[in-house]
Design an enzyme around this catalytic site. Structure first.
Site, short mmCIF file in Angstrom:
data_model
loop_
_atom_site.label_atom_id
_atom_site.label_comp_id
_atom_site.label_asym_id
_atom_site.label_seq_id
_atom_site.Cartn_x
_atom_site.Cartn_y
_atom_site.Cartn_z
N HIS A 146 7.44 7.81 9.11
CA HIS A 146 7.25 7.34 10.48
C HIS A 146 7.84 8.36 11.44
O HIS A 146 8.89 8.93 11.16
CB HIS A 146 7.95 5.99 10.70
CG HIS A 146 7.30 4.86 9.98
ND1 HIS A 146 6.09 4.33 10.35
CD2 HIS A 146 7.69 4.16 8.88
CE1 HIS A 146 5.77 3.35 9.53
NE2 HIS A 146 6.71 3.23 8.61
N ASP A 163 -1.77 -3.07 0.27
CA ASP A 163 -0.34 -2.87 0.51
C ASP A 163 0.01 -2.75 2.00
O ASP A 163 -0.67 -2.07 2.75
CB ASP A 163 0.16 -1.62 -0.20
CG ASP A 163 1.64 -1.43 0.03
OD1 ASP A 163 2.42 -2.28 -0.42
OD2 ASP A 163 2.02 -0.45 0.70
N ASP A 198 7.07 4.20 -2.63
CA ASP A 198 6.70 3.58 -1.35
C ASP A 198 7.09 4.50 -0.18
O ASP A 198 7.52 4.05 0.88
CB ASP A 198 7.33 2.19 -1.17
CG ASP A 198 6.64 1.40 -0.05
OD1 ASP A 198 5.64 1.87 0.51
OD2 ASP A 198 7.14 0.29 0.26
N PHE A 257 8.52 -0.47 9.73
CA PHE A 257 9.07 -0.65 8.38
C PHE A 257 8.78 0.59 7.54
O PHE A 257 7.67 1.13 7.59
CB PHE A 257 8.39 -1.83 7.69
CG PHE A 257 8.73 -3.19 8.24
CD1 PHE A 257 9.89 -3.82 7.83
CD2 PHE A 257 7.90 -3.83 9.14
CE1 PHE A 257 10.21 -5.09 8.31
CE2 PHE A 257 8.20 -5.10 9.61
CZ PHE A 257 9.36 -5.73 9.20
N GLY A 258 9.74 1.03 6.75
CA GLY A 258 9.45 2.06 5.76
C GLY A 258 10.41 3.22 5.77
O GLY A 258 11.07 3.50 6.78
N HIS A 307 2.48 6.50 0.98
CA HIS A 307 1.65 6.44 2.19
C HIS A 307 1.58 7.86 2.75
O HIS A 307 2.58 8.40 3.19
CB HIS A 307 2.27 5.49 3.22
CG HIS A 307 2.37 4.08 2.73
ND1 HIS A 307 1.35 3.16 2.89
CD2 HIS A 307 3.34 3.44 2.03
CE1 HIS A 307 1.70 2.01 2.33
NE2 HIS A 307 2.90 2.15 1.80
N LEU A 308 0.40 8.43 2.68
CA LEU A 308 0.25 9.81 3.16
C LEU A 308 -0.29 9.86 4.59
O LEU A 308 -0.38 10.93 5.18
CB LEU A 308 -0.66 10.61 2.20
CG LEU A 308 -0.14 10.70 0.76
CD1 LEU A 308 -1.06 11.57 -0.09
CD2 LEU A 308 1.29 11.24 0.69
N HIS A 347 2.73 4.78 -5.66
CA HIS A 347 2.79 4.12 -4.35
C HIS A 347 3.35 5.05 -3.28
O HIS A 347 4.56 5.22 -3.15
CB HIS A 347 3.70 2.88 -4.47
CG HIS A 347 3.63 1.96 -3.30
ND1 HIS A 347 3.78 0.59 -3.42
CD2 HIS A 347 3.45 2.19 -1.97
CE1 HIS A 347 3.69 0.03 -2.23
NE2 HIS A 347 3.50 0.98 -1.33
N ASN A 359 -3.72 1.83 3.58
CA ASN A 359 -3.56 1.37 4.97
C ASN A 359 -3.55 2.53 5.97
O ASN A 359 -2.62 2.70 6.75
CB ASN A 359 -2.30 0.51 5.11
CG ASN A 359 -1.02 1.26 4.79
OD1 ASN A 359 -1.06 2.29 4.11
ND2 ASN A 359 0.09 0.77 5.28
#
Lengths: 434, 318
Positions: free
Chosen positions: A309, A152, A305, A323-324, A60-61, A58, A92
């Protein structure tokens, strides 16, 4: 590329007795005591623990679409530094990874960067809109060979759509990874709902919104006989539901993030948006529960996860912030701190939770680019060498990620990845990218 | 004195008492005088930074700062660069560059004043003029001041607060401050309008209004937005006012000395009927005038001589 021959000397394989590993032609050619170096380059590994290359189910690239936050190249650099040899990239992006074209693009970017294998995750629904199924089969059959499907960031909350997705992916042994968040119970939600959210005046994200979806999906998966994976499980109640499901023999797996193993909602009282994450940081009791769950196998894996950002999306009012949090470069340290140094997991268990099991769930444990394989002769030479005896203070400005939103800034964490080998080729050596 | 006023919890009992005593002094110095201006904050700059419309609160702070002879700048979201997407940070840096000594912040996001005060973007004193559903400490101070004028020392006094505690910032600040001052607070609301964990707040909670009225020394009615019924917080405005509104019958349950407060703006006919709002024991208009004096006291204590105070030196070194 023709990997050089490397002799890793004196590494504690899975934390056991020191041994030598000879890496040749991308595989572990020899494993034993006092192996003759021959013409191999020697890497001294006294005191280091050898783990199978870590696999993250999990991340996010952000590429395509948000290359200001992260790219496949920078994200996989961070992955290699964190000891990962494979990462799954969530869907996403912009455009959403809901077609064979996009997943192949991401997969190809990963191959070109070469720091870690990139396994794209396909969207369950077109545009993550939760309305109709994306072409899951086309993504499965593509060069990216997708096996994990997830919306996700959003929950597949429509029960019939979730049921169909669970059924459909059986045709190619896929798995649906659910972001469990009942949308109506979490409209505008900002932090864990409890006494603290009431005091801080921030809209609450109740545990029940996660648990209700997990309970429903466990029952759905049982009903249609499909595999189900739960993303970033964060509450005691969720762990209890998964424990019950496993006791019934249901094919349910679950992940926990490093931050949910370590951090609690108390940090939100600073209104510092670095601590804003979805699902939110929970209570100390939840942290204890997910640690127990990871220790007893209720929770199968740790997944980061990793969610980069840009600064301006975090340096603002809490409500307005994204978020993140970053996670790739700190994951193993947080796991050592929360699970190994506390006696809850052995290094061998860590290999299971961070390499073998995630590769199995993602179905990337076989074939030419197999990941999460045992450290044994003939297996791919995906190896992480970690020095558990050192500690370091986290400085996000030293990160290989394009983003800086680490919640661990200034914290002292144990363990340092010294070297990472991807099919025999070092991606990280002496703690730095090669 | 405290450096920033972000939450009612920032105030110790002695801080709060000093603030209320200073408010008394401000009232004495301005009440009934044709020239209401004091020279105390001459040369200091106070910025009213309003990211959310609130004519009442902004006017109150503006008047307070002007009566203390401060230079006042109104920086409102409308017509400023904020509406063009300028960030809180950039706004803060701009105000810092302008040499603001005090910043009064109103924001729809909970914690925005806290971020402004703790981020290091600006060195000014920060006063929270209402943030999201978090707090509104000067409102709580003016409520406490108004109650003290009528009831005397608040220690042991019974205060009933009725209405939307979940979305309201006034109730939060009031519970904290009144508890600090020794009063006993009872919150009354339908369970849907109470935050989770309210049972651990330093107050009592009741779902029923009638039983708590006879013992009350003061009743504060909070504004309840009619639109809340659309999100199922209550079935209808009529049912809400029937169960939780202060009407003539309930007013009759109060003791003769009990007073009625409302932070405004009122929904007449919803949480309070017109006859009760306009009755002799309603101190609602007085709350407004006291609001100016409370804000004068806060600005004075936080800004006057701010450069020379010992705690400032200490904070600077920290």
């Amino acid at each position: 590329m023709s990997p050089q021959t490397v002799l890793v000397k004196g590494a504690r394989v899975l934390g056991g007795e020191p041994a030598d590993l000879l890496l040749r032609d991308g595989v572990i050619a020899e494993l034993g005591q006092s192996i003759d170096a021959g013409d191999a380059r020697v890497v001294q590994a006294d005191g280091l623990v050898a783990l199978p290359g870590l696999v993250d189910l999990h991340t996010h690239l952000r590429e395509p679409g948000r290359e200001d936050a992260e790219t496949v190249d920078t994200g996989t650099r961070a992955a290699a530094l964190g000891g990962f040899t494979a990462v799954h990239a969530m869907a996403n992006t912009d455009p959403v990874a809901d077609t064979a074209g996009v997943v192949e693009q991401v997969w190809r970017l990963g191959r070109e960067a070469g720091h870690a294998d990139v396994r794209p995750v396909g969207a369950v629904t077109v545009g993550l809109a939760g309305e109709r199924l994306a072409e899951l089969g086309a993504m499965a059959d593509s060069a990216a060979n997708v096996r994990v499907f997830s919306d996700d960031g959003r929950c597949v909350d429509d029960a019939i759509l979730m049921r169909r997705a669970l059924e459909y992916v059986k045709a190619f042994d896929g798995v649906v990874a659910q972001h469990a968040q009942e949308p109506r119970l979490t409209e505008g939600a900002q932090m864990n709902e409890g006494e603290l959210s009431g005091r801080l005046g921030l809209r609450g994200w109740p545990s029940v919104a996660e648990e209700a979806i997990i309970a429903r999906d466990v029952l759905l998966a049982a009903h249609v006989g499909s595999r189900l994976h739960i993303c970033h499980l964060s509450t005691r109640g969720s762990a209890e539901i998964v424990r019950l499901a496993k006791a019934r023999g249901l094919p349910v797996t679950a992940e926990v993030t490093p931050h949910h193993l370590l951090l609690t909602e108390e940090l939100v009282a600073t209104y510092d948006a670095r601590y804003k994450v979805n699902p939110p940081l929970r209570t100390a009791d939840d942290v204890a529960a997910v640690r127990e769950g990871l220790a007893d196998g209720t929770i199968d894996i740790v997944a980061t996860d990793h969610a980069p950002h840009p600064v301006e999306d975090k340096e603002c009012e809490w409500d307005a912030a994204a978020f993140g949090m970053l996670g790739l470069e700190t994951a193993l340290s947080v796991v050592q701190h929360t699970m190994v140094d506390t006696g809850l997991l052995s290094w061998s268990d860590v290999a299971d939770r961070m390499s073998f099991a995630p590769a199995r769930i993602g179905r990337c444990d076989a074939g030419t680019a197999a990941q999460g394989r045992p450290l044994a002769v003939g297996e791919p030479a995906n190896i992480t060498l970690v020095d558990p005896s050192v500690s370091r203070t986290v400085d996000p400005w030293q990160s290989a990620s394009l983003s800086r939103n680490s919640p661990y800034e200034g914290m002292k964490l144990p363990g340092q990845v010294v070297a990472t080998f991807l099919r025999g080729r070092p991606t990280v050596e002496d703690g730095a990218l090669t | 004195m405290i450096r920033h006023l972000l939450s009612a919890a920032d105030l110790s009992r002695s801080d709060a008492t000093l603030l209320l005593d200073t408010t008394e002094e401000m009232l004495r110095l301005t009440e009934g005088r044709s020239v209401k201006k004091l020279p105390t904050l001459r040369g200091r700059t106070v910025v009213n930074l309003f990211f959310e419309d609130s004519t009442r609160t902004r006017t109150s702070f503006e008047l307070a700062a002007k009566r203390l002879s401060a230079d006042v700048i109104n920086f409102s979201a409308k017509g400023s660069s904020v509406s063009k997407g300028e960030s809180l940070k950039d706004t803060a840096l701009t105000l810092a560059a302008m040499g603001a000594d005090g910043v009064v912040v109103r924001h729809s996001a909970s914690g925005a004043p806290y971020r402004l005060a703790s981020s290091g973007w600006i060195d000014a004193r920060v006063l929270n003029a209402g943030d999201g559903t978090h707090e509104h400490p000067t409102q709580a101070l003016l409520d406490a001041f108004t109650m003290r004028r009528h009831l005397g020392d608040l220690d042991g006094r019974k205060i009933v607060i009725v209405g939307d505690v979940l979305h309201g910032r006034v109730a939060r600040s009031n519970v904290i401050l009144l508890n600090t001052l020794g009063a006993r607070v009872t919150l009354v609301a339908p369970p849907t309008l109470l935050p989770l964990g309210v049972e651990n707040w330093p107050c009592d909670v009741s779902y029923h209004l009638d039983p708590v009225l006879p013992d009350a020394d003061a009743v504060m009615m909070l504004r309840v937005q009619r639109e809340r019924m659309n999100a199922a917080f209550f079935p209808s405005a009529r049912e809400y006012s029937r169960r939780y509104g202060l009407d003539a019958r309930r007013f009759g349950l109060l003791s003769d000395e009990a007073i009625v407060l409302h932070p405004g703006p009122m929904n007449r006919g919803m949480e309070i009927t017109a006859d009760v709002a306009d009755s002799e024991r309603s101190v609602i208009v007085e709350q407004v005038s006291n609001g100016v004096c409370v804000r004068m006291a806060a600005l004075y204590l936080m800004l006057a001589g701010a450069d020379e105070t010992a705690d400032d030196v200490h904070e600077g070194a920290a």
